[in-house]
Design an enzyme around this catalytic site. Structure first.
Site, PDB file in Angstrom:
ATOM      1  N   SER A  60       0.736  -1.224  -0.054  1.00  0.00           N
ATOM      2  CA  SER A  60      -0.111   0.157   0.114  1.00  0.00           C
ATOM      3  C   SER A  60       0.956   1.275   0.078  1.00  0.00           C
ATOM      4  O   SER A  60       0.162   2.376   0.051  1.00  0.00           O
ATOM      5  CB  SER A  60      -0.853   0.026   1.219  1.00  0.00           C
ATOM      6  OG  SER A  60      -2.269  -0.651   0.834  1.00  0.00           O
ATOM      7  N   LYS A  63       0.360   3.942  -2.523  1.00  0.00           N
ATOM      8  CA  LYS A  63      -0.769   4.799  -2.538  1.00  0.00           C
ATOM      9  C   LYS A  63      -0.131   6.331  -2.447  1.00  0.00           C
ATOM     10  O   LYS A  63      -0.768   7.403  -2.728  1.00  0.00           O
ATOM     11  CB  LYS A  63      -1.641   4.771  -1.422  1.00  0.00           C
ATOM     12  CG  LYS A  63      -2.768   3.490  -1.520  1.00  0.00           C
ATOM     13  CD  LYS A  63      -3.584   3.507  -0.524  1.00  0.00           C
ATOM     14  CE  LYS A  63      -4.555   2.126  -0.639  1.00  0.00           C
ATOM     15  NZ  LYS A  63      -3.882   0.914  -0.123  1.00  0.00           N
ATOM     16  N   SER A 120      -5.981   3.858   4.565  1.00  0.00           N
ATOM     17  CA  SER A 120      -5.399   3.036   3.376  1.00  0.00           C
ATOM     18  C   SER A 120      -6.457   2.122   2.602  1.00  0.00           C
ATOM     19  O   SER A 120      -6.449   1.043   2.369  1.00  0.00           O
ATOM     20  CB  SER A 120      -4.319   2.045   3.842  1.00  0.00           C
ATOM     21  OG  SER A 120      -3.642   1.731   2.898  1.00  0.00           O
TER      22      SER A 120
END
Length: 388
Positions: A60, A63, A120
């Site tokens: 993640s 991102k 997230s």
């Protein structure tokens, strides 16, 4: 007696040897992650690193680039924080970390940013991607174009949230630090979101209204007092990753760890990096607010150009140098030829430490001066005549 003399001499020699050894005040940080890097954000100075160019699955922390592309679009005015983003069935179907957006649910782009930066949310990431680019695929193309523009040679994305375990979805600790640097220095307002520990959002769907609490995945916010962000990530392939940003004594650090063996370890690794960085770093700053001379212009409608600095100068020292020895020298030509555009670089301020160049700041023309024509010369002659 002879034996006593030899023992004494041995101790004396050892003592002298120890005195001559350099003292190590700041030991290198103990980090378990196989790949890491520590960078100062405003200068780009690398403080320490290990296997920082190794390609790894990012999970993640993907991102970070997702947020960068979103803020790029906010910067152009094509979208606004109060723009309405509708969740598609595809966005709702995302697994992993999510904020449980429903198909057809509408949230402001600002709320979607919070869902990405704080919790997230994979569903929120895809909803934003579809809103900005029409599809996740087209948004990922924007992410890869941005990476190429930044010169990130060890980065390629296949999705916008980091769920992919494809070998073609990768980045490196150095590239993560560079995209983190770009995000927080170009769009510092992102830190208003990444510093949130908990915040409620409201889901409004056909089933009614409900409250959902966003809870930060970045435990450093509670573990390390100078934390400002930025992004966590973990999958079975990537293991535990983190890009940690912190600000102390006007020094902004970015510590990236990739492949940490556990959730707990990645935060310990990040704190070890940040503590090390602050223990060895000293910052020199020059706001460049002093008045510059004017620069003669040959053949222009004006005879002189007012000058300005491109910006302040910052230098990060990690060698324990005496920063009081930094000297600044203004380097300008005797004159420039017209035409001159406002913002043209016409010189530089050069900074040296112990005779070694450590950096510079461009000096710019603060005015536009067109090339003089026949009429302009007649006016100059007339004004000169009238001055007598």
């Amino acid at each position: 007696m002879n034996k006593f003399f030899k023992i004494t001499l041995c101790y004396v020699m050892c003592f002298i040897f120890l005195l001559r050894m350099p003292l190590t005040v700041n030991a290198a940080p103990e980090v378990e992650a196989p790949s890491y890097i520590l960078m100062e954000a405003t200068t780009g100075q690398i403080i320490c690193e290990q296997d920082a160019d190794q390609r790894r699955s990012p999970a993640s922390i993907t991102k970070i680039m997702t947020l960068l592309v979103i803020f790029d679009h906010l910067g152009t005015g094509r979208v606004r924080l109060d723009s309405e983003v509708m969740t598609s069935a595809y966005a709702k179907s995302m697994g992993g970390s999510q904020v449980f957006l429903e198909e057809g649910e509408v949230q402001t782009l600002e709320t979607i940013i919070k869902c990405i930066a704080v919790a997230s949310g994979n569903d929120a990431s895809v909803a934003a991607a579809e809103f900005i680019a029409g599809s996740e695929q087209e948004f990922v193309a924007l992410m890869n174009a941005r990476a190429e523009e930044m010169g990130l040679k060890n980065t390629h994305f296949e999705d916008c949230c980091g769920l992919s375990e494809s070998d073609n979805h990768y980045t490196s600790a150095r590239d993560v630090a560079l995209m983190s640097k770009e995000l927080i220095t170009k769009y510092p307002q992102v830190l208003d979101y990444t510093k949130i520990w908990m915040e409620d959002i409201t889901h409004v769907t056909r089933q009614g209204s409900s409250t959902f609490t966003l809870s930060s995945t970045n435990k450093l916010l509670k573990m390390y007092e100078w934390t400002t962000g930025l992004k966590t990530g973990s999958t079975s392939k990537a293991l535990y990753c983190l890009s940690a940003t912190a600000s102390k004594d006007n020094i902004d650090l970015i510590g990236v760890v990739m492949g940490s063996p556990s959730n707990k370890t990645r935060f310990q690794d990040a704190m070890a990096l940040l503590n090390y960085g602050y223990s060895v770093s000293a910052l020199y700053e020059d706001a460049n607010e002093d008045k510059l001379p004017t620069l003669p212009v040959k053949g222009g409608v004006l005879d002189e150009a007012a000058l300005t600095y491109k910006g302040p100068f910052r230098y990060l020292d990690i060698q324990g140098s005496d920063l009081g020895g930094i000297e600044k020298t203004i380097s300008l030509p005797e004159q420039v030829e017209a035409p001159v555009q406002r913002g043209d670089a016409v010189g530089e301020a050069v900074y040296t430490l112990n005779g070694q160049r450590i950096g510079s700041v461009s000096i710019l023309s603060d005015v536009t001066i067109e090339k003089a024509g026949y009429k302009d010369y007649l006016i100059k002659v007339w004004k000169l005549f009238c001055s007598f």
